[in-house]
Design a protein around this motif. Structure first.
Motif, PDB file in Angstrom:
ATOM      1  N   PHE A  80      -6.981  -6.294 -15.233  1.00 40.76           N
ATOM      2  CA  PHE A  80      -5.541  -6.122 -15.424  1.00 40.76           C
ATOM      3  C   PHE A  80      -5.031  -6.918 -16.613  1.00 40.76           C
ATOM      4  O   PHE A  80      -3.891  -7.358 -16.637  1.00 40.76           O
ATOM      5  CB  PHE A  80      -4.792  -6.574 -14.163  1.00 40.76           C
TER       6      PHE A  80
ATOM      7  N   LEU B 261       1.249   7.183  -6.417  1.00 36.81           N
ATOM      8  CA  LEU B 261       0.193   8.164  -6.697  1.00 36.81           C
ATOM      9  C   LEU B 261       0.704   9.583  -6.475  1.00 36.81           C
ATOM     10  O   LEU B 261       0.457  10.485  -7.273  1.00 36.81           O
ATOM     11  CB  LEU B 261      -1.019   7.914  -5.786  1.00 36.81           C
TER      12      LEU B 261
ATOM     13  N   LYS C 121       0.835  -1.193   0.000  1.00 32.98           N
ATOM     14  CA  LYS C 121       0.000   0.000   0.000  1.00 32.98           C
ATOM     15  C   LYS C 121       0.873   1.247   0.000  1.00 32.98           C
ATOM     16  O   LYS C 121       0.608   2.220  -0.711  1.00 32.98           O
ATOM     17  CB  LYS C 121      -0.931  -0.010   1.230  1.00 32.98           C
TER      18      LYS C 121
ATOM     19  N   SER D  99      -1.119  -1.226  -7.913  1.00 33.67           N
ATOM     20  CA  SER D  99      -2.406  -1.684  -7.384  1.00 33.67           C
ATOM     21  C   SER D  99      -2.571  -3.177  -7.630  1.00 33.67           C
ATOM     22  O   SER D  99      -3.105  -3.906  -6.797  1.00 33.67           O
ATOM     23  CB  SER D  99      -3.549  -0.896  -8.015  1.00 33.67           C
TER      24      SER D  99
ATOM     25  N   TYR E  58      -1.438  11.790  -8.598  1.00 29.84           N
ATOM     26  CA  TYR E  58      -2.670  11.062  -8.338  1.00 29.84           C
ATOM     27  C   TYR E  58      -3.345  10.572  -9.609  1.00 29.84           C
ATOM     28  O   TYR E  58      -4.557  10.494  -9.689  1.00 29.84           O
ATOM     29  CB  TYR E  58      -3.663  11.892  -7.510  1.00 29.84           C
ATOM     30  N   ASP E  59      -2.524  10.218 -10.583  1.00 30.07           N
ATOM     31  CA  ASP E  59      -3.078   9.657 -11.803  1.00 30.07           C
ATOM     32  C   ASP E  59      -3.141   8.135 -11.636  1.00 30.07           C
ATOM     33  O   ASP E  59      -2.106   7.473 -11.527  1.00 30.07           O
ATOM     34  CB  ASP E  59      -2.199  10.031 -12.990  1.00 30.07           C
ATOM     35  N   SER E  60      -4.325   7.599 -11.634  1.00 31.06           N
ATOM     36  CA  SER E  60      -4.485   6.179 -11.341  1.00 31.06           C
ATOM     37  C   SER E  60      -3.885   5.303 -12.430  1.00 31.06           C
ATOM     38  O   SER E  60      -3.383   4.204 -12.159  1.00 31.06           O
ATOM     39  CB  SER E  60      -5.974   5.875 -11.183  1.00 31.06           C
ATOM     40  N   SER E  61      -3.928   5.756 -13.664  1.00 35.64           N
ATOM     41  CA  SER E  61      -3.467   4.916 -14.777  1.00 35.64           C
ATOM     42  C   SER E  61      -1.982   4.594 -14.663  1.00 35.64           C
ATOM     43  O   SER E  61      -1.536   3.551 -15.117  1.00 35.64           O
ATOM     44  CB  SER E  61      -3.715   5.613 -16.109  1.00 35.64           C
TER      45      SER E  61
ATOM     46  N   ARG F  73      -1.083   1.421 -11.971  1.00 33.75           N
ATOM     47  CA  ARG F  73      -1.878   0.199 -11.989  1.00 33.75           C
ATOM     48  C   ARG F  73      -1.050  -1.013 -11.622  1.00 33.75           C
ATOM     49  O   ARG F  73      -1.562  -1.978 -11.043  1.00 33.75           O
ATOM     50  CB  ARG F  73      -2.513   0.035 -13.365  1.00 33.75           C
TER      51      ARG F  73
ATOM     52  N   TYR G  14      -0.644  -4.945  -4.988  1.00 38.05           N
ATOM     53  CA  TYR G  14      -1.342  -4.919  -3.699  1.00 38.05           C
ATOM     54  C   TYR G  14      -2.436  -5.974  -3.654  1.00 38.05           C
ATOM     55  O   TYR G  14      -2.592  -6.701  -2.675  1.00 38.05           O
ATOM     56  CB  TYR G  14      -1.941  -3.527  -3.459  1.00 38.05           C
ATOM     57  N   LEU G  15      -3.186  -6.070  -4.744  1.00 37.88           N
ATOM     58  CA  LEU G  15      -4.273  -7.052  -4.749  1.00 37.88           C
ATOM     59  C   LEU G  15      -3.724  -8.475  -4.731  1.00 37.88           C
ATOM     60  O   LEU G  15      -4.295  -9.366  -4.093  1.00 37.88           O
ATOM     61  CB  LEU G  15      -5.156  -6.836  -5.975  1.00 37.88           C
TER      62      LEU G  15
ATOM     63  N   PHE H 127       2.172   1.908  -3.355  1.00 36.10           N
ATOM     64  CA  PHE H 127       1.112   2.442  -4.217  1.00 36.10           C
ATOM     65  C   PHE H 127       0.862   3.913  -3.945  1.00 36.10           C
ATOM     66  O   PHE H 127       0.725   4.725  -4.866  1.00 36.10           O
ATOM     67  CB  PHE H 127      -0.169   1.616  -4.001  1.00 36.10           C
ATOM     68  N   MET H 128       0.800   4.279  -2.665  1.00 37.62           N
ATOM     69  CA  MET H 128       0.519   5.678  -2.324  1.00 37.62           C
ATOM     70  C   MET H 128       1.655   6.580  -2.792  1.00 37.62           C
ATOM     71  O   MET H 128       1.418   7.685  -3.274  1.00 37.62           O
ATOM     72  CB  MET H 128       0.316   5.836  -0.815  1.00 37.62           C
TER      73      MET H 128
END
Lengths: 91, 267
Positions: free
Chosen positions: A78, A41, A34, A55, A46-49, A52, A58-59, A37-38
Motif C-alpha cells: 500500500f 466492490l 468488510k 481493503s 468488482y474492480d479491485s484497484s 484498495r 480493513y487490514l 469494502f464489499m
C-alpha cells in the motif's frame, strides 16, 4: 490436479501463505470495514484497484484488534496509498 | 656271452620300435651298451617295461616342437595380468556408479532442505518483493472464486464475491464466509487450488485462512479474508499470454481434535 496431461505426474502443490493464516474474527469486530469494502466492490464492478483504500482500512482494523500481525503498510503493497494520505499511522 | 649279445639285440630292436623313428640304431646300441655296462640288465629291462624313454635319448631327439613358446609365454602372462587389472577397475567403477545413485536420494533431500527450494524451481517470494513491485496496469486478470467442503463436513462455506478484477503487482483482498449450522463446535482445515496450473506459481498469498485449524462455535458465522497478489512477472511469461482468468478454489475438511497436519512444502 493438473489440467494438461503433458505435465505427466506434476501436480499442483499448494504453498503456505507468506505471513501465515488470519486468525478468525469470531466477534465480528471488523465486520463494518468488510461491509464497506464489499459495497465498494459491487459499485465498481468488482474492480479491485478501485477499492484498495477500503481493503487497507480493513487490514488496519485487523491489526488494531490483534487479528493480524502488525506490519508496515508498505510491506503489504500500500505504498502508493500511504503517499496519498500522509497522516496514516505507520506501525 | 652269446646270450648277452642276443639280449642286447632284442632290447635294441624293441627300443627302436618304441622310440621315434629318428632314433638311429647306432645311438641305440651305444646307449644300450652304456646302460648295460653301468646299470645292469635287470634295471634296463625294468625301464623298458615301464615304457619310459631314457633321458639321454629324449634330450637328443630333435625337431619336436613344444606347445608353449618360452619367449611369448611371459608376454602373454603380462597381458593376462593387465587385463585382470583393467577388469577390476571397470567392475569397481560400475559398483561405484550404482552406489552413487543410491546415495543421491538422501543427498538431494539434504540439499533441498538447506537451500529451501523444496524440489521445485521457482523464484523466491519475499516480503521485499511486495514492497518494491510495480503494478502492471494494462493487464487485467479476472479472479473467480470457488468454495467446497468435504462430504462429511457440515459447514456452509461460500465466497462473498464471485469474481474480482486485479492487475499483476497489486495486492487484493477477497472474502469467504463460513457458517457452522450444527450444535457442536467444529474444527475445519482448508487447502486451496489454483487453475490453470501454470498460473499457480504466480499466485502468491500474503495471508489467508488455509492450512491452519479454524474452529467455529455452534451457529457461528465468520468472514474469512484472503490477501493475495499476482506476481508482476506473470505479464512477461509467454505461456501466460492467453491466460486472463484464474480460479481460486478452497476446500474445507474436518479436522479431528489434536491432529497436527503437516505444513505443505518439503519436509
Amino acid at each position: 490436479m493438473s489440467t494438461a496431461m503433458n505435465f505427466g505426474n506434476k501436480s499442483f502443490t499448494p504453498r503456505p501463505p507468506d505471513k501465515g493464516a488470519f486468525p478468525l474474527d469470531h466477534l465480528g469486530e471488523c465486520k463494518k470495514f468488510k461491509e464497506v469494502f464489499m459495497e465498494c466492490l459491487k459499485d465498481n464492478r468488482y474492480d479491485s484497484s478501485m477499492c484498495r483504500m477500503q481493503s487497507k482500512n480493513y487490514l488496519e482494523c485487523r491489526m488494531e484488534r490483534q487479528l493480524m500481525a502488525k506490519e508496515p503498510l508498505q510491506k503489504l503493497g500500500f505504498k502508493d496509498l500511504l503517499n496519498q494520505s500522509g497522516e496514516d499511522p505507520k506501525h | 656271452m652269446i646270450f648277452t649279445s642276443f639280449l642286447r639285440e632284442t632290447l635294441c630292436r624293441t627300443k627302436n620300435l618304441m622310440l621315434s623313428r629318428t632314433c638311429s640304431i647306432h645311438i641305440c646300441t651305444k646307449a644300450i651298451q652304456n646302460m648295460i655296462s653301468s646299470r645292469g640288465l635287470y634295471q634296463h629291462a625294468n625301464q623298458l617295461l615301464s615304457r619310459k624313454a631314457s633321458h639321454r635319448l629324449s634330450s637328443q631327439v630333435r625337431g619336436v616342437k613344444s606347445r608353449k613358446n618360452p619367449h611369448t609365454e611371459r608376454q602373454e602372462e603380462e597381458w593376462r595380468k593387465r587385463n585382470r587389472t583393467v577388469l577390476t577397475y571397470i567392475a569397481a567403477a560400475g559398483v561405484g556408479m550404482i552406489g552413487m545413485s543410491y546415495a543421491a536420494v538422501p543427498l538431494y533431500r539434504l540439499y533441498c532442505q538447506t537451500s529451501g527450494l523444496g524440489g521445485t524451481a521457482q523464484s523466491s517470494h519475499d516480503a521485499e518483493q511486495v514492497e518494491s513491485m510495480t503494478p502492471v496496469k494494462d493487464r487485467i486478470i479476472k479472479i473467480t472464486f470457488n468454495a467446497d467442503v468435504h462430504a462429511s463436513m457440515q459447514w456452509n462455506f461460500k465466497p462473498q464475491q464471485s469474481e474480482i478484477y486485479v492487475i499483476p503487482g497489486e495486492t487484493a483482498l477477497a472474502f469467504y464466509k463460513a457458517k457452522n449450522p450444527t450444535d457442536k463446535p467444529v474444527i475445519g482445515i482448508s487447502t486451496y487450488n489454483v487453475v490453470p496450473f501454470e498460473a499457480g506459481q504466480y499466485f502468491n498469498k500474503i495471508q489467508c485462512f488455509c492450512f491452519e485449524e479454524q474452529r467455529l462455535n455452534p451457529k457461528e458465522e465468520v468472514d474469512m479474508p484472503v490477501f493475495f497478489y499476482i506476481d508482476p512477472e506473470f505479464d512477461e511469461d509467454p505461456r501466460m499470454a492467453k491466460v486472463d482468468t484464474i480460479t481460486l478454489s478452497y476446500t474445507f475438511f474436518e479436522a479431528k481434535e489434536g491432529q497436527k497436519p503437516p505444513i505443505p512444502g518439503y519436509s
